[in-house]
Each structure stands twice: as structure tokens, then as C-alpha cells.
Design a protein around this motif. Structure first.
Motif, PDB file in Angstrom:
ATOM      1  N   THR A  21       0.812  -1.222   0.000  1.00 54.63           N
ATOM      2  CA  THR A  21       0.000   0.000   0.000  1.00 54.63           C
ATOM      3  C   THR A  21       0.846   1.272   0.000  1.00 54.63           C
ATOM      4  OG1 THR A  21      -0.180  -0.121   2.399  1.00 54.63           O
ATOM      5  CG2 THR A  21      -1.994  -1.060   1.132  1.00 54.63           C
ATOM      6  N   ALA A  22       2.170   1.135  -0.085  1.00 53.01           N
ATOM      7  CA  ALA A  22       3.044   2.312  -0.122  1.00 53.01           C
ATOM      8  C   ALA A  22       3.170   2.816  -1.555  1.00 53.01           C
ATOM      9  CB  ALA A  22       4.419   1.964   0.422  1.00 53.01           C
ATOM     10  N   ILE A  23       3.058   4.131  -1.711  1.00 57.36           N
ATOM     11  CA  ILE A  23       3.202   4.735  -3.033  1.00 57.36           C
ATOM     12  C   ILE A  23       4.235   5.854  -2.941  1.00 57.36           C
ATOM     13  CG2 ILE A  23       2.067   6.019  -4.877  1.00 57.36           C
ATOM     14  CD1 ILE A  23      -0.531   4.618  -4.056  1.00 57.36           C
ATOM     15  N   ALA A  24       5.255   5.790  -3.805  1.00 61.11           N
ATOM     16  CA  ALA A  24       6.281   6.832  -3.867  1.00 61.11           C
ATOM     17  C   ALA A  24       6.213   7.500  -5.232  1.00 61.11           C
ATOM     18  CB  ALA A  24       7.657   6.222  -3.645  1.00 61.11           C
ATOM     19  N   VAL A  25       6.175   8.829  -5.242  1.00 65.05           N
ATOM     20  CA  VAL A  25       6.158   9.573  -6.493  1.00 65.05           C
ATOM     21  C   VAL A  25       7.484  10.309  -6.625  1.00 65.05           C
ATOM     22  CG1 VAL A  25       5.011  11.373  -7.837  1.00 65.05           C
ATOM     23  CG2 VAL A  25       3.660   9.876  -6.377  1.00 65.05           C
ATOM     24  N   ALA A  26       8.211  10.036  -7.702  1.00 67.13           N
ATOM     25  CA  ALA A  26       9.513  10.667  -7.932  1.00 67.13           C
ATOM     26  C   ALA A  26       9.384  11.730  -9.010  1.00 67.13           C
ATOM     27  CB  ALA A  26      10.539   9.628  -8.343  1.00 67.13           C
ATOM     28  N   TYR A  27       9.889  12.920  -8.708  1.00 67.45           N
ATOM     29  CA  TYR A  27       9.903  14.039  -9.644  1.00 67.45           C
ATOM     30  C   TYR A  27      11.354  14.253 -10.047  1.00 67.45           C
ATOM     31  CZ  TYR A  27       9.332  18.832 -11.354  1.00 67.45           C
ATOM     32  OH  TYR A  27       9.343  19.975 -12.118  1.00 67.45           O
ATOM     33  N   CYS A  28      11.681  13.935 -11.288  1.00 67.05           N
ATOM     34  CA  CYS A  28      13.059  13.971 -11.772  1.00 67.05           C
ATOM     35  C   CYS A  28      13.215  15.126 -12.750  1.00 67.05           C
ATOM     36  CB  CYS A  28      13.372  12.648 -12.457  1.00 67.05           C
ATOM     37  SG  CYS A  28      15.045  12.507 -13.043  1.00 67.05           S
ATOM     38  N   LYS A  29      14.159  16.039 -12.469  1.00 69.57           N
ATOM     39  CA  LYS A  29      14.379  17.183 -13.366  1.00 69.57           C
ATOM     40  C   LYS A  29      15.869  17.436 -13.535  1.00 69.57           C
ATOM     41  CE  LYS A  29      14.193  20.628  -9.729  1.00 69.57           C
ATOM     42  NZ  LYS A  29      13.719  21.914  -9.306  1.00 69.57           N
ATOM     43  N   ARG A  30      16.198  18.252 -14.526  1.00 74.27           N
ATOM     44  CA  ARG A  30      17.605  18.584 -14.745  1.00 74.27           C
ATOM     45  C   ARG A  30      18.125  19.359 -13.546  1.00 74.27           C
ATOM     46  NH1 ARG A  30      17.788  20.633 -19.963  1.00 74.27           N
ATOM     47  NH2 ARG A  30      18.540  18.651 -20.748  1.00 74.27           N
ATOM     48  N   GLY A  31      19.302  18.966 -13.050  1.00 74.95           N
ATOM     49  CA  GLY A  31      19.818  19.615 -11.848  1.00 74.95           C
ATOM     50  C   GLY A  31      21.273  19.287 -11.616  1.00 74.95           C
ATOM     51  N   ARG A  32      21.639  19.081 -10.336  1.00 71.83           N
ATOM     52  CA  ARG A  32      23.057  18.860 -10.017  1.00 71.83           C
ATOM     53  C   ARG A  32      23.282  17.658  -9.099  1.00 71.83           C
ATOM     54  NH1 ARG A  32      23.723  21.766  -5.195  1.00 71.83           N
ATOM     55  NH2 ARG A  32      21.935  23.088  -4.716  1.00 71.83           N
ATOM     56  N   GLY A  33      22.416  16.654  -9.197  1.00 78.28           N
ATOM     57  CA  GLY A  33      22.666  15.407  -8.487  1.00 78.28           C
ATOM     58  C   GLY A  33      22.056  15.284  -7.103  1.00 78.28           C
ATOM     59  N   LEU A  34      21.053  16.102  -6.797  1.00 76.27           N
ATOM     60  CA  LEU A  34      20.382  16.007  -5.494  1.00 76.27           C
ATOM     61  C   LEU A  34      19.348  14.896  -5.527  1.00 76.27           C
ATOM     62  CD1 LEU A  34      19.569  19.715  -4.573  1.00 76.27           C
ATOM     63  CD2 LEU A  34      21.152  18.226  -3.381  1.00 76.27           C
ATOM     64  N   ILE A  35      19.292  14.111  -4.462  1.00 80.02           N
ATOM     65  CA  ILE A  35      18.215  13.131  -4.327  1.00 80.02           C
ATOM     66  C   ILE A  35      17.627  13.311  -2.941  1.00 80.02           C
ATOM     67  CG2 ILE A  35      17.567  10.707  -4.354  1.00 80.02           C
ATOM     68  CD1 ILE A  35      19.942  10.179  -6.185  1.00 80.02           C
ATOM     69  N   LYS A  36      16.355  13.715  -2.895  1.00 82.63           N
ATOM     70  CA  LYS A  36      15.705  13.954  -1.600  1.00 82.63           C
ATOM     71  C   LYS A  36      14.467  13.084  -1.465  1.00 82.63           C
ATOM     72  CE  LYS A  36      17.635  18.189  -0.277  1.00 82.63           C
ATOM     73  NZ  LYS A  36      17.542  19.239   0.693  1.00 82.63           N
TER      74      LYS A  36
END
Length: 151
Positions: A23-38
Motif C-alpha cells: 500500500t506504499a506509493i512513492a512519487v519521484a519528480y526527476c528534473k535537470r539539476g546537479r545530483g540532489l536526491i531527496k
């Protein structure tokens, strides 16, 4: 950019994808940037529980930091328990990178990434369809029955 009364915004190269586990749902928003993963606003290095932290690192360790160097990924996750959330996060990260490479880089590098991920673990790109089986009457759980007594 401001030109007179008009506000012109530059289009940001971005993709959104999701990962699921139970029942866990993760939504990832990926955009051009400098290598941050939060993840939920905090860095990926602070993922709890600590034992499962390497599960979240798997896509990054498999593909190498260089693939993630020019993208920022922000993940929102809710539902499920600790473990399900971790598996949903890793799937969302992997799927978002594949989608980003397909849309903004090239087809060949997307295929390479996809092949590496699928050879390691299929659940990185394909959701696990198993769900909890509902309880039935005549027993304490879905399959177990109450003990039978003749006397």
C-alpha cells in the motif's frame, strides 16, 4: 525572465513516475539539476531504517553516480510500512531515471540503463502485484482454520 507585462518561464526538463509496494506509493519528480536526491524533503543519506538504506542506494550503485550527476530527484512517499516504503522509493527512483533518459537523453542509453536494472532485480522497474489475502470465516486468518474437536 520578465519582458514587460508578460512573464516567460523556461520549460524545465522533468518527468514524474511512481513506485509501488503493497500500500506504499512513492512519487519521484526527476528534473535537470546537479545530483540532489531527496526523500520527503530530507537527503537520501538519512533514510530510516538504516539497515534498508542500501536498498534505496541500489539504483545509484548499479548505474553509477555519473548517471545521476545532472538530475535532481525529489521523492514523496506515503502509505505502507517502513519496508514497503523503501521498496517503493527505490522503484520510483529507478523508473524516473529511465523515463528521464527516454524523454531527454537518447533511446540507447535508456535501453542500457533498463537492461542493467532488470538483470539485477526486476522489482526495480516492475511493481510486485502480491497483496494481502482477505480473512475468511471459520478461522483466525486467511488460510488457517480453528482447531477441530469431537468431544
Amino acid at each position: 525572465l520578465l519582458l514587460g507585462p508578460f512573464l516567460i518561464t523556461m520549460a524545465i526538463d522533468s518527468v514524474q513516475s511512481y513506485g509501488r509496494k503493497k500500500t506504499a506509493i512513492a512519487v519521484a519528480y526527476c528534473k535537470r539539476g546537479r545530483g540532489l536526491i531527496k526523500i520527503n524533503g530530507s537527503p537520501i543519506e538519512l533514510v530510516e531504517p538504516e539497515i534498508l538504506r542500501y536498498k534505496v542506494y541500489e539504483p545509484i550503485l548499479l548505474l553509477g553516480r555519473d548517471k545521476f550527476a545532472d538530475v535532481d530527484i525529489r521523492v514523496r512517499v506515503k502509505g505502507g510500512g517502513y519496508t514497503s516504503q523503501i521498496y517503493a522509493i527505490r522503484q520510483a527512483i529507478a523508473k524516473s531515471l529511465v523515463a528521464y533518459f527516454q524523454k531527454y537523453v537518447d533511446e540507447q542509453s535508456k535501453q542500457d540503463i533498463k537492461e542493467i536494472l532488470l538483470n539485477f532485480d526486476r522489482t526495480l522497474l516492475v511493481a510486485d502485484s502480491r497483496r494481502c489475502e482477505p480473512k475468511k470465516f471459520g478461522g483466525p486468518s486467511a488460510r488457517a482454520r480453528y482447531q477441530k474437536s469431537y468431544r
